[in-house]
Design a protein around this motif. Structure first.
Motif, PDB file in Angstrom:
ATOM      1  N   ALA A 130      -9.523   0.656   7.737  1.00 32.22           N
ATOM      2  CA  ALA A 130      -9.154  -0.262   8.824  1.00 32.22           C
ATOM      3  C   ALA A 130      -7.874   0.202   9.507  1.00 32.22           C
ATOM      4  O   ALA A 130      -7.740   0.096  10.732  1.00 32.22           O
ATOM      5  N   GLY A 131      -6.923   0.718   8.725  1.00 32.02           N
ATOM      6  CA  GLY A 131      -5.685   1.231   9.310  1.00 32.02           C
ATOM      7  C   GLY A 131      -5.938   2.409  10.230  1.00 32.02           C
ATOM      8  O   GLY A 131      -5.333   2.519  11.305  1.00 32.02           O
ATOM      9  N   LEU A 132      -6.846   3.298   9.822  1.00 33.59           N
ATOM     10  CA  LEU A 132      -7.224   4.433  10.671  1.00 33.59           C
ATOM     11  C   LEU A 132      -7.893   3.950  11.954  1.00 33.59           C
ATOM     12  O   LEU A 132      -7.632   4.472  13.045  1.00 33.59           O
ATOM     13  N   GLY A 133      -8.757   2.945  11.818  1.00 30.83           N
ATOM     14  CA  GLY A 133      -9.410   2.374  13.000  1.00 30.83           C
ATOM     15  C   GLY A 133      -8.408   1.714  13.923  1.00 30.83           C
ATOM     16  O   GLY A 133      -8.499   1.851  15.155  1.00 30.83           O
ATOM     17  N   TYR A 134      -7.450   1.027  13.340  1.00 38.11           N
ATOM     18  CA  TYR A 134      -6.396   0.363  14.119  1.00 38.11           C
ATOM     19  C   TYR A 134      -5.593   1.397  14.908  1.00 38.11           C
ATOM     20  O   TYR A 134      -5.375   1.254  16.123  1.00 38.11           O
ATOM     21  N   ALA A 135      -5.179   2.473  14.237  1.00 38.29           N
ATOM     22  CA  ALA A 135      -4.394   3.520  14.901  1.00 38.29           C
ATOM     23  C   ALA A 135      -5.200   4.207  15.998  1.00 38.29           C
ATOM     24  O   ALA A 135      -4.666   4.504  17.079  1.00 38.29           O
ATOM     25  N   ALA A 136      -6.470   4.480  15.741  1.00 32.44           N
ATOM     26  CA  ALA A 136      -7.314   5.140  16.741  1.00 32.44           C
ATOM     27  C   ALA A 136      -7.456   4.274  17.987  1.00 32.44           C
ATOM     28  O   ALA A 136      -7.381   4.763  19.119  1.00 32.44           O
ATOM     29  N   ALA A 137      -7.662   2.962  17.776  1.00 36.34           N
ATOM     30  CA  ALA A 137      -7.796   2.046  18.914  1.00 36.34           C
ATOM     31  C   ALA A 137      -6.490   1.958  19.695  1.00 36.34           C
ATOM     32  O   ALA A 137      -6.489   1.904  20.932  1.00 36.34           O
ATOM     33  N   ALA A 147       0.711   3.756  17.313  1.00 36.92           N
ATOM     34  CA  ALA A 147      -0.245   4.388  16.401  1.00 36.92           C
ATOM     35  C   ALA A 147       0.477   5.259  15.384  1.00 36.92           C
ATOM     36  O   ALA A 147       0.109   5.297  14.203  1.00 36.92           O
ATOM     37  N   VAL A 148       1.503   5.965  15.835  1.00 36.78           N
ATOM     38  CA  VAL A 148       2.296   6.809  14.925  1.00 36.78           C
ATOM     39  C   VAL A 148       2.937   5.948  13.836  1.00 36.78           C
ATOM     40  O   VAL A 148       2.929   6.313  12.651  1.00 36.78           O
ATOM     41  N   PRO A 159      -4.767   6.215  -0.407  1.00 38.79           N
ATOM     42  CA  PRO A 159      -5.155   7.033  -1.562  1.00 38.79           C
ATOM     43  C   PRO A 159      -5.188   8.517  -1.185  1.00 38.79           C
ATOM     44  O   PRO A 159      -5.426   8.863  -0.026  1.00 38.79           O
ATOM     45  N   LYS A 160      -4.963   9.388  -2.156  1.00 34.14           N
ATOM     46  CA  LYS A 160      -4.857  10.822  -1.895  1.00 34.14           C
ATOM     47  C   LYS A 160      -6.056  11.398  -1.140  1.00 34.14           C
ATOM     48  O   LYS A 160      -5.873  12.266  -0.270  1.00 34.14           O
ATOM     49  N   PRO A 161      -7.294  10.999  -1.444  1.00 33.52           N
ATOM     50  CA  PRO A 161      -8.426  11.563  -0.701  1.00 33.52           C
ATOM     51  C   PRO A 161      -8.355  11.341   0.816  1.00 33.52           C
ATOM     52  O   PRO A 161      -9.024  12.044   1.572  1.00 33.52           O
ATOM     53  N   PHE A 162      -7.559  10.369   1.248  1.00 31.23           N
ATOM     54  CA  PHE A 162      -7.425  10.086   2.678  1.00 31.23           C
ATOM     55  C   PHE A 162      -6.261  10.840   3.322  1.00 31.23           C
ATOM     56  O   PHE A 162      -6.069  10.752   4.535  1.00 31.23           O
ATOM     57  N   ALA A 163      -5.466  11.546   2.519  1.00 34.65           N
ATOM     58  CA  ALA A 163      -4.229  12.150   3.022  1.00 34.65           C
ATOM     59  C   ALA A 163      -4.475  13.082   4.203  1.00 34.65           C
ATOM     60  O   ALA A 163      -3.767  13.032   5.220  1.00 34.65           O
ATOM     61  N   MET A 164      -5.466  13.970   4.099  1.00 33.69           N
ATOM     62  CA  MET A 164      -5.757  14.925   5.164  1.00 33.69           C
ATOM     63  C   MET A 164      -6.183  14.212   6.445  1.00 33.69           C
ATOM     64  O   MET A 164      -5.751  14.572   7.552  1.00 33.69           O
ATOM     65  N   THR A 165      -7.019  13.190   6.301  1.00 29.86           N
ATOM     66  CA  THR A 165      -7.494  12.436   7.467  1.00 29.86           C
ATOM     67  C   THR A 165      -6.341  11.729   8.163  1.00 29.86           C
ATOM     68  O   THR A 165      -6.243  11.737   9.396  1.00 29.86           O
ATOM     69  N   VAL A 166      -5.466  11.117   7.376  1.00 30.27           N
ATOM     70  CA  VAL A 166      -4.317  10.419   7.954  1.00 30.27           C
ATOM     71  C   VAL A 166      -3.406  11.414   8.671  1.00 30.27           C
ATOM     72  O   VAL A 166      -2.973  11.168   9.809  1.00 30.27           O
ATOM     73  N   ASP A 167      -3.123  12.558   8.032  1.00 26.37           N
ATOM     74  CA  ASP A 167      -2.243  13.559   8.659  1.00 26.37           C
ATOM     75  C   ASP A 167      -2.851  14.129   9.940  1.00 26.37           C
ATOM     76  O   ASP A 167      -2.133  14.366  10.921  1.00 26.37           O
ATOM     77  N   ARG A 168      -4.162  14.332   9.932  1.00 27.37           N
ATOM     78  CA  ARG A 168      -4.822  14.865  11.128  1.00 27.37           C
ATOM     79  C   ARG A 168      -4.652  13.895  12.298  1.00 27.37           C
ATOM     80  O   ARG A 168      -4.298  14.290  13.407  1.00 27.37           O
ATOM     81  N   GLN A 169      -4.907  12.621  12.028  1.00 24.08           N
ATOM     82  CA  GLN A 169      -4.779  11.615  13.085  1.00 24.08           C
ATOM     83  C   GLN A 169      -3.314  11.422  13.485  1.00 24.08           C
ATOM     84  O   GLN A 169      -3.004  11.237  14.672  1.00 24.08           O
ATOM     85  N   LEU A 170      -2.412  11.497  12.509  1.00 22.29           N
ATOM     86  CA  LEU A 170      -0.984  11.356  12.791  1.00 22.29           C
ATOM     87  C   LEU A 170      -0.484  12.508  13.660  1.00 22.29           C
ATOM     88  O   LEU A 170       0.294  12.295  14.598  1.00 22.29           O
ATOM     89  N   ALA A 171      -0.931  13.722  13.363  1.00 27.19           N
ATOM     90  CA  ALA A 171      -0.504  14.892  14.135  1.00 27.19           C
ATOM     91  C   ALA A 171      -0.904  14.744  15.604  1.00 27.19           C
ATOM     92  O   ALA A 171      -0.098  15.002  16.511  1.00 27.19           O
ATOM     93  N   VAL A 172      -2.127  14.317  15.846  1.00 30.43           N
ATOM     94  CA  VAL A 172      -2.631  14.167  17.211  1.00 30.43           C
ATOM     95  C   VAL A 172      -1.891  13.051  17.945  1.00 30.43           C
ATOM     96  O   VAL A 172      -1.469  13.209  19.097  1.00 30.43           O
ATOM     97  N   ALA A 186       3.237  16.782  10.265  1.00 29.24           N
ATOM     98  CA  ALA A 186       1.862  16.453   9.869  1.00 29.24           C
ATOM     99  C   ALA A 186       0.983  17.699   9.848  1.00 29.24           C
ATOM    100  O   ALA A 186       0.210  17.923   8.907  1.00 29.24           O
ATOM    101  N   PHE A 187       1.090  18.548  10.882  1.00 29.65           N
ATOM    102  CA  PHE A 187       0.308  19.783  10.917  1.00 29.65           C
ATOM    103  C   PHE A 187       0.698  20.709   9.764  1.00 29.65           C
ATOM    104  O   PHE A 187      -0.161  21.357   9.149  1.00 29.65           O
ATOM    105  N   GLU A 188       1.977  20.794   9.463  1.00 24.97           N
ATOM    106  CA  GLU A 188       2.431  21.674   8.387  1.00 24.97           C
ATOM    107  C   GLU A 188       1.969  21.172   7.023  1.00 24.97           C
ATOM    108  O   GLU A 188       1.667  21.980   6.134  1.00 24.97           O
ATOM    109  N   ARG A 189       1.907  19.849   6.836  1.00 24.70           N
ATOM    110  CA  ARG A 189       1.360  19.304   5.582  1.00 24.70           C
ATOM    111  C   ARG A 189      -0.110  19.657   5.450  1.00 24.70           C
ATOM    112  O   ARG A 189      -0.586  19.995   4.348  1.00 24.70           O
ATOM    113  N   MET A 190      -0.841  19.599   6.557  1.00 20.99           N
ATOM    114  CA  MET A 190      -2.256  19.959   6.535  1.00 20.99           C
ATOM    115  C   MET A 190      -2.423  21.430   6.155  1.00 20.99           C
ATOM    116  O   MET A 190      -3.281  21.786   5.342  1.00 20.99           O
TER     117      MET A 190
END
Length: 218
Positions: A130-137, A147-148, A159-172, A186-190
């Motif tokens: 839901a947080g990812l959806g909120y930020a995207a909207a 959104a940032v 949770p850790k499995p979401f880390a890459m997805t969150v960083d990708r969206q945060l970078a953009v 965010a890009f460097e963490r990825m």
């Protein structure tokens, strides 16, 4: 002490067998009252649970009816009204439907509000989605800076499995907001994670952001 007095004293100290037999009768009312309170409480809780369940089922049935019978702004208005009156157990599903409807309409401000409502009450795993959806909207509504903020908070709690997805969206979002340091981090963490298939693209974005940051400082 005389025999008579001794006899009377002994008699007064002895417990009357009849009074012993009366003890259960004296206290049965209090005991029964306590039992009835417990039973009433348990029954009341069961009735409340059944009522809540029926209200959730009623709300879910109404949700289905709205989706089938209404479209666009009319559907969104009906969903928002239902979410306000529905029991907590049914609200997440209603707000998710509202978020999808608002997105389909291109009303990203209302989509963000619906996602935000879900993120506040959903269980842990769904809260991240839901947080990812909120930020995207928010980003689609032109609120990249907000959104940032949402994504930075999410990067700590997700949770850790979401880390890459969150960083990708945060970078953009951060790049779109002109927050070069946050986008770069965010890009460097990825890249450091090592589990990326598009490392070349990430390198390109890192160099582009560094260039933009340098121009901004100049």
């Amino acid at each position: 002490m005389t025999d008579t007095n001794a006899s009377q004293s002994a008699g007064s100290n002895r417990t009357d067998p009849t009074s012993l037999l009366q003890l259960p009768l004296l206290y049965w009312k209090q005991t029964l009252a306590g039992v009835l309170v417990v039973v009433a409480a348990a029954g009341g809780y069961a009735l409340y649970g059944a009522y809540q369940k029926s209200q959730v089922e009623k709300a879910e049935t109404e949700l289905g009816s709205i989706i089938l019978a209404k479209k666009g702004a009319e559907r969104l208005a009906a969903l928002e009204a239902l979410a306000e009156s529905a029991p907590a157990g049914a609200r997440d599903g209603i707000w998710l439907a509202a978020a999808q409807t608002a997105t389909d309409m291109g009303d990203f401000t209302k989509a963000a509000a619906a996602w935000d409502a879900v993120s506040k009450t959903a269980p842990a795993g769904m809260k991240t989605v839901a947080g990812l959806g909120y930020a995207a909207a928010l980003s689609k509504a032109g609120q990249d800076a907000k959104a940032v903020e949402v994504l930075e908070t999410l990067s700590v709690s997700a949770p850790k499995p979401f880390a890459m997805t969150v960083d990708r969206q945060l970078a953009v979002a951060a790049e779109a907001a002109g927050a070069w340091d946050k986008a770069l981090a965010a890009f460097e963490r990825m890249k450091a994670d090592g589990h990326v298939q598009n490392a070349g693209y990430i390198d390109t974005r890192i160099e582009a952001i560094k260039s933009k940051a340098a121009k901004g400082k100049g």
